[in-house]
Design a protein around this motif. Sequence first.
Motif, PDB file in Angstrom:
ATOM      1  N   ALA A  47       0.733  -1.200   0.201  1.00 43.14           N
ATOM      2  CA  ALA A  47      -0.130  -0.053  -0.039  1.00 43.14           C
ATOM      3  C   ALA A  47       0.882   1.231   0.022  1.00 43.14           C
ATOM      4  N   THR A  48       0.384   2.278  -0.700  1.00 40.52           N
ATOM      5  CA  THR A  48       1.254   3.803  -0.719  1.00 40.52           C
ATOM      6  C   THR A  48       0.798   4.585  -0.029  1.00 40.52           C
ATOM      7  N   ILE A  49      -0.630   4.636   0.434  1.00 39.32           N
ATOM      8  CA  ILE A  49      -1.290   5.824   0.952  1.00 39.32           C
ATOM      9  C   ILE A  49      -2.406   5.474   1.718  1.00 39.32           C
ATOM     10  N   LEU A  50      -2.950   6.497   2.602  1.00 38.61           N
ATOM     11  CA  LEU A  50      -4.018   6.207   3.321  1.00 38.61           C
ATOM     12  C   LEU A  50      -5.265   6.045   2.616  1.00 38.61           C
ATOM     13  N   ASN A  51      -6.204   4.952   2.878  1.00 40.48           N
ATOM     14  CA  ASN A  51      -7.305   4.276   2.335  1.00 40.48           C
ATOM     15  C   ASN A  51      -7.037   3.591   1.001  1.00 40.48           C
ATOM     16  N   ASP A  52      -5.862   3.190   0.702  1.00 37.22           N
ATOM     17  CA  ASP A  52      -5.621   1.975  -0.198  1.00 37.22           C
ATOM     18  C   ASP A  52      -6.694   0.912   0.159  1.00 37.22           C
ATOM     19  N   VAL A  53      -7.272   0.301  -0.945  1.00 31.85           N
ATOM     20  CA  VAL A  53      -8.322  -0.724  -0.514  1.00 31.85           C
ATOM     21  C   VAL A  53      -8.183  -1.716  -1.609  1.00 31.85           C
ATOM     22  N   VAL A  54      -7.886  -2.919  -0.998  1.00 35.43           N
ATOM     23  CA  VAL A  54      -7.639  -4.124  -2.094  1.00 35.43           C
ATOM     24  C   VAL A  54      -8.749  -5.163  -1.711  1.00 35.43           C
ATOM     25  N   GLN A  55      -9.377  -5.974  -2.632  1.00 37.54           N
ATOM     26  CA  GLN A  55     -10.236  -7.073  -2.567  1.00 37.54           C
ATOM     27  C   GLN A  55     -10.309  -8.070  -3.158  1.00 37.54           C
ATOM     28  N   ILE A  56     -10.385  -9.516  -2.692  1.00 39.56           N
ATOM     29  CA  ILE A  56     -10.381 -10.711  -3.530  1.00 39.56           C
ATOM     30  C   ILE A  56     -11.875 -10.803  -3.604  1.00 39.56           C
ATOM     31  N   ARG A  57     -12.361 -11.087  -4.817  1.00 38.69           N
ATOM     32  CA  ARG A  57     -13.798 -11.032  -5.124  1.00 38.69           C
ATOM     33  C   ARG A  57     -13.995 -12.552  -5.662  1.00 38.69           C
ATOM     34  N   CYS A  58     -15.091 -13.023  -5.319  1.00 41.51           N
ATOM     35  CA  CYS A  58     -15.626 -14.137  -5.730  1.00 41.51           C
ATOM     36  C   CYS A  58     -16.299 -13.993  -7.156  1.00 41.51           C
ATOM     37  N   PRO A  59     -16.431 -14.881  -8.094  1.00 45.37           N
ATOM     38  CA  PRO A  59     -17.237 -14.735  -9.463  1.00 45.37           C
ATOM     39  C   PRO A  59     -18.725 -14.133  -8.988  1.00 45.37           C
ATOM     40  N   SER A  60     -19.219 -13.483 -10.003  1.00 47.17           N
ATOM     41  CA  SER A  60     -20.634 -13.105  -9.728  1.00 47.17           C
ATOM     42  C   SER A  60     -21.570 -14.351  -9.716  1.00 47.17           C
ATOM     43  N   ILE A  61     -22.577 -14.368  -8.845  1.00 46.14           N
ATOM     44  CA  ILE A  61     -23.717 -15.384  -8.772  1.00 46.14           C
ATOM     45  C   ILE A  61     -24.819 -15.054  -9.059  1.00 46.14           C
ATOM     46  N   THR A  62     -25.008 -13.551  -9.612  1.00 46.86           N
ATOM     47  CA  THR A  62     -26.194 -12.922  -9.946  1.00 46.86           C
ATOM     48  C   THR A  62     -27.213 -13.831 -10.304  1.00 46.86           C
ATOM     49  N   SER A  63     -26.984 -14.584 -11.558  1.00 41.61           N
ATOM     50  CA  SER A  63     -28.217 -15.687 -12.276  1.00 41.61           C
ATOM     51  C   SER A  63     -28.553 -16.701 -11.399  1.00 41.61           C
ATOM     52  N   ARG A  64     -27.795 -16.996 -10.168  1.00 41.97           N
ATOM     53  CA  ARG A  64     -28.265 -18.113  -9.483  1.00 41.97           C
ATOM     54  C   ARG A  64     -28.997 -17.643  -8.277  1.00 41.97           C
ATOM     55  N   VAL A  65     -29.027 -16.435  -7.768  1.00 42.35           N
ATOM     56  CA  VAL A  65     -29.957 -15.776  -6.811  1.00 42.35           C
ATOM     57  C   VAL A  65     -31.137 -15.374  -7.181  1.00 42.35           C
ATOM     58  N   VAL A  66     -32.101 -15.784  -6.380  1.00 46.09           N
ATOM     59  CA  VAL A  66     -33.551 -15.228  -6.545  1.00 46.09           C
ATOM     60  C   VAL A  66     -34.217 -14.707  -5.548  1.00 46.09           C
TER      61      VAL A  66
END
Length: 401
Positions: A283-302
């Motif tokens: 990180a280089t500055i205040l408020n650097d943000v990093v995330q590991i995200r799972c693939p979208s599951i939009t089509s499977r959620v109802v």
Amino acid sequence: NDARNSIAYLGDSNTSNSFSLVSPNLLTQDDGWAAWFEVFGGHALRRLNVAGTSGHTTAQMLARFEADVIAYRPGWCAVMGGTNDASNGLSVAEITANLQTIYERLNAAGIRVIALTVLPFGSSFAGFTAAKNLVIQNVNRWIKDYATRTGRIILCDAYNAIIDPAATTPTVVAGNLKVDDLHTSAQGARRVGAAAWAAMSSQIADRGYHVASQADRFDYNASSPQLQSNPLMVGTEAATAPVTGTEATGMIVERSGGGATIVASVAARADGFGNDQIATISATILNDVVQIRCPSITSRVVAGQTLRGEMYVSCTGMTNVRSLYGELQVTIDGITYTARTLTESMTTMGNTDITDMVVRLPDVALPATGTVTFATMLMRVEFGGVGGCVLRVGRTSTLVV
């Protein structure tokens, strides 16, 4: 869902600070000990009720005891009370009499007790006096004696988890309390939560469901509760710039803010269950943000589903990490329903290594009707300035429960 593996919490603000469970934002807080306790315990205990009320004394806790605890019939009850009693000038005898009644009524109801000692006041607390801290010390001495003498309760020494052992008067280790010198910071809450789980971990036989097979994926069995395609991080692909390196198939390592340098990699998990997605971050500055995200599951959620997200998380080599939290997001008819574990409190977070903790997100109950336009789960790290860490995520699950 064995009742023996369920819990209710009874306490004051140092317990209630752990949770903010109001739809559409269902949050657990990183400055609350019980949130960390659940994470370190792999969420082995099903939470039935949070009976923490700000400002309450042990007498007030006792007055609402039947409705707030007994009525839920939990297998366990975590009791932390006495801070407001001492602040209001109650005697050791009055406080311990109330605690004893609570412990004994829980035992009589067949509910096992984890009793936490009372946290000390910091010297800058508005109501601080040395005499009040002496009351707390004497109450804690009684709690320990009761636990040893009766063998009826599990003891967590929350006081010792945040106190400076070298100080000649009760002194809290710097950073363990907020600026009010009364409530735990994220650092202090983590220490108390870890101590609470260590105290009772040997008592819990069943830790419940965690993904253990690549056959447990939506693409193989769409009738299973699992919505993730690649829960054990099998396969690799190139990361997307500005991130360099390798991602597990379908996983996404990315900046969510700022300009951190990120190298992605995939490595086998030590427990043999698939791989971890790794992000090595500078990180280089205040408020650097990093995330590991799972693939979208939009089509499977109802609409009408109730969802529960879970992942195994390690974070090591931390410097200037301000917060670390998991999140499940679902947008339906323009409203985003968010479940988050260890929501950032903007207080000091301990930067000692975290190894393979289970982050389970609060259950998200979607409305009965509506159109889902977005659904995903992620793990995020935020920085308070120049720093870095190695973030690992594995065994991810998004379940319909």
